[in-house]
Structure formats: C-alpha cells, structure tokens
Design an enzyme around this catalytic site. Sequence first.
Site, short mmCIF file in Angstrom:
data_model
loop_
_atom_site.label_atom_id
_atom_site.label_comp_id
_atom_site.label_asym_id
_atom_site.label_seq_id
_atom_site.Cartn_x
_atom_site.Cartn_y
_atom_site.Cartn_z
N LYS A 103 0.86 -1.18 0.00
CA LYS A 103 0.00 0.00 0.00
C LYS A 103 0.90 1.23 0.00
O LYS A 103 1.68 1.43 0.93
CB LYS A 103 -0.92 0.02 1.22
CG LYS A 103 -1.80 1.26 1.27
CD LYS A 103 -2.49 1.42 2.61
CE LYS A 103 -3.14 2.79 2.69
NZ LYS A 103 -3.66 3.09 4.05
N ALA A 190 -9.60 5.79 4.64
CA ALA A 190 -9.48 6.95 5.52
C ALA A 190 -10.81 7.67 5.70
O ALA A 190 -11.55 7.90 4.74
CB ALA A 190 -8.43 7.95 5.04
N GLY A 191 -11.11 8.02 6.96
CA GLY A 191 -12.26 8.84 7.28
C GLY A 191 -13.46 8.11 7.83
O GLY A 191 -14.41 8.72 8.31
N ASN A 212 -8.83 1.59 10.20
CA ASN A 212 -8.06 1.22 11.38
C ASN A 212 -8.57 1.94 12.62
O ASN A 212 -9.08 1.34 13.55
CB ASN A 212 -6.58 1.50 11.15
CG ASN A 212 -5.69 1.08 12.32
OD1 ASN A 212 -4.49 1.27 12.29
ND2 ASN A 212 -6.23 0.49 13.36
N THR A 213 -8.46 3.28 12.60
CA THR A 213 -8.79 4.06 13.79
C THR A 213 -10.22 3.82 14.27
O THR A 213 -10.47 3.77 15.48
CB THR A 213 -8.59 5.56 13.51
OG1 THR A 213 -7.25 5.77 13.06
CG2 THR A 213 -8.83 6.39 14.76
#
Length: 262
Positions: A103, A190-191, A212-213
């Site tokens: 990635k 992301a997001g 992930n987060t």
Amino acid sequence: MADRDPLVIAGREYHSRLLVGTGKYRDMEQARTAIEASGAEIVTIALRRSNIGQDPDAPNLLDAVPPDRYTILPNTAGCYTAKDAVRTCRLARELLDGHNLVKLEVIGDEHTLYPDVRGTLEAAEQLVAEGFEVMAYTSDDPIIALRLQEIGCVAVMPLAAPIGSGLGIQNRYNLLEIVDRLDVPVVVDAGVGTASDVAVAMELGCDAVLLNTAIAGAQDPVLMASAMRKGAEAGREAYRAGRIPRKRYASASSPIEGTFFE
C-alpha cells in the site's frame, strides 16, 4: 451453487471486502482479536511504526497476524517523499521474502495527512517498474485515480475524509465518478467512523473499505470490528440488489387499486 462475489486484487480472490490496519490498539492481543472479529483477510502494517522482523529483540507483529492466515499489506505510512516510500517498499519485500503487494502512501502535509499526489504518482511509477503490486492511497480526484490506474496500480484507494477523522463519507459524487471510470478495484481508505459509513461506501459501488482508527479507537474495538464486518456485507448486498429510485412523493407499498372497499 452458492452465489460468488469475490473481491479480486492482483489476481487473488478474497471473500471479505473489509481491510483493516494494526495500529493504535492497546496491545497485540487486542489487535489480534479485533482483526479476527472483523473477518478481514488483508491486513495492512505500517513498516515505519511496526516490527515485522527489523528488530529481532522486539515483539513481532506477525505473531498476531500470521502471514499463513492473512495477506499482509505493508504500507508506507509516515513517508513524505517518493524516495522514502520506494525505499520502505523495498524493505518490506526483503523482510517478507519477496512479497510484492504494497500500500503506497506519500503524505503531503502533517496537519491534514492529505496525500501528496505528485509524489504518489512518482513513487507508483517507480514501484510498478520494479514489479511491485501497488495499492495507492490518494485524493478523491477522479483524474488522479485514472492516472494511477494507467501507471499500473492494482487498486486505487481514495480517501473519504481525512485520516483518522471519523467524519464518514464526505465526497459521494467524487467516489461515484471514480467507481464509474476505473476498472481496477476502488478501496475507500481513511475517514470511516462507524459501520454505517462502511455500508454507504459499499452501496456506492466501491469494491472494499480499509480502516483502522474506527475500530482501534472505539470503546469496544472487538465489538466495533464485528459491526464493521456486518456493515460491509450489508452494503455490498444492497448495492448488488439495486435500491429503489428516490422520489419526491409517497408511493404506497400496498396499492389501493383492486381493494375490497374501493
């Protein structure tokens, strides 16, 4: 015969359309159990922040996510130049015995963590020329997405919102344009904040979601991982089923024509 709808990346089939990361967990055991609950088959690891053999005296993340069970996706998180990103991918290939799937991230700004698209294009060209199978994190610009496909990336990964923001899908039109115009898999990256965000991305026709987060930062990461898994499955099924058109006015689900009391 069961209905087959695999995700295909670099010629390999996957059942799960959810890709997950390994950062920000309390410890390796929590990471292991959450990743397992997510059902993900592709797990991304930040080479500059995780040990996968660089330090033989430190815990090895591959003990929690063994390569014989998961497809390891080393990423170049933390790289701010094309040169650093290419070097990191070369290190990953060495540590993982010739592994070519990576990635690519080239970050342009510490405040927003938005991608440096010029650096991303430069690094992608170099990596593809060296035989890497590149999944490229990028902006939501359809033209840049097309350029990455032309270079030879095996997947394009547009952001939905800034990394780690949890804002959800902020750019439906751009994502739709990218999905409509690309032939390689489109992976939202992301997001994402919660399971409904995953479902929305899948309903738009994206091929997969990487996060992930949203899992690691949840109050109960394992439970959230399970929710994300269900969101991906439900969103994909809804996309394939084909939603009804949006209308300005009501349309009765039980028509009155032909009823006994007309």
